[in-house]
Enzyme design. Structure first.
Site, PDB file in Angstrom:
ATOM      1  N   CYS A 107       0.883  -1.161   0.000  1.00  0.00           N
ATOM      2  CA  CYS A 107       0.000   0.000   0.000  1.00  0.00           C
ATOM      3  C   CYS A 107       0.920   1.210   0.000  1.00  0.00           C
ATOM      4  O   CYS A 107       2.140   1.054  -0.130  1.00  0.00           O
ATOM      5  CB  CYS A 107      -0.981  -0.015   1.179  1.00  0.00           C
ATOM      6  SG  CYS A 107      -0.282   0.202   2.821  1.00  0.00           S
TER       7      CYS A 107
ATOM      8  N   HIS B 222      15.572 -14.196  10.269  1.00  0.00           N
ATOM      9  CA  HIS B 222      15.343 -14.142  11.716  1.00  0.00           C
ATOM     10  C   HIS B 222      13.884 -14.274  12.129  1.00  0.00           C
ATOM     11  O   HIS B 222      13.603 -14.695  13.253  1.00  0.00           O
ATOM     12  CB  HIS B 222      15.882 -12.827  12.290  1.00  0.00           C
ATOM     13  CG  HIS B 222      17.364 -12.712  12.192  1.00  0.00           C
ATOM     14  ND1 HIS B 222      18.044 -11.654  12.727  1.00  0.00           N
ATOM     15  CD2 HIS B 222      18.306 -13.510  11.626  1.00  0.00           C
ATOM     16  CE1 HIS B 222      19.342 -11.804  12.502  1.00  0.00           C
ATOM     17  NE2 HIS B 222      19.516 -12.921  11.824  1.00  0.00           N
TER      18      HIS B 222
END
Length: 152
Positions: free
Chosen positions: A74, A107
């Site tokens: 967006c 991660h």
């Protein structure tokens, strides 16, 4: 290029609002030129619209395992990211550099890449997509952290 995190018989779930529409179309075209199938949850034009209307169906497709991974955008990336992350099985990461995309995968085992369409150009977005789709989750010490993300 062959992408390492893509799974056979699954599509990359795609969604955007009006601000991300053009970038979404460019990414779909780019991925499909490389033989990567996509599923487009909309929007399907640059007319003003509400990002949750497209983020929720995209999140459900990834969360259910029908599609994997997802890519969303967006204007700022914030609204669509917030909406996607309301789903317990979604780990949407807002990334504006390839390095952030790499760390989100390594991660955090991010399963949806979110791009801020008004703040990055097409070439940067495509580099981020390439890194995201080619970076594996490291596992190890990160597993317990990722397992603590979802509310039980």
């Amino acid at each position: 290029m062959s992408y390492s995190i893509l799974e056979p018989d699954k599509k990359v779930a795609m969604c955007s609002d009006h601000a991300g529409y053009e970038l979404k179309q460019a990414i779909i075209e780019y991925l499909e030129s490389k033989g990567v199938a996509t599923e487009d949850f909309g929007t399907h034009s640059s007319d003003s619209c509400d990002y949750p209307d497209f983020a929720h169906p995209c999140a459900l497709a990834v969360e259910s395992g029908r599609d994997y991974p997802g890519i969303a955008m967006c204007g700022s990336g914030n609204g669509i990211s917030m909406t996607l992350n309301k789903h317990q099985g979604i780990r949407a990461a807002l990334c504006w550099t390839p390095e952030l995309a790499e760390l989100a995968r390594q991660h955090n085992d991010a399963n949806v890449l979110v791009l801020p369409a008004r703040f990055i150009d097409r070439d940067t977005a495509l580099r981020i997509v390439d890194v995201f789709l080619n970076t594996a989750f490291e596992g190890g010490r990160h597993v317990r952290r990722v397992e603590k993300i979802s509310v039980k």
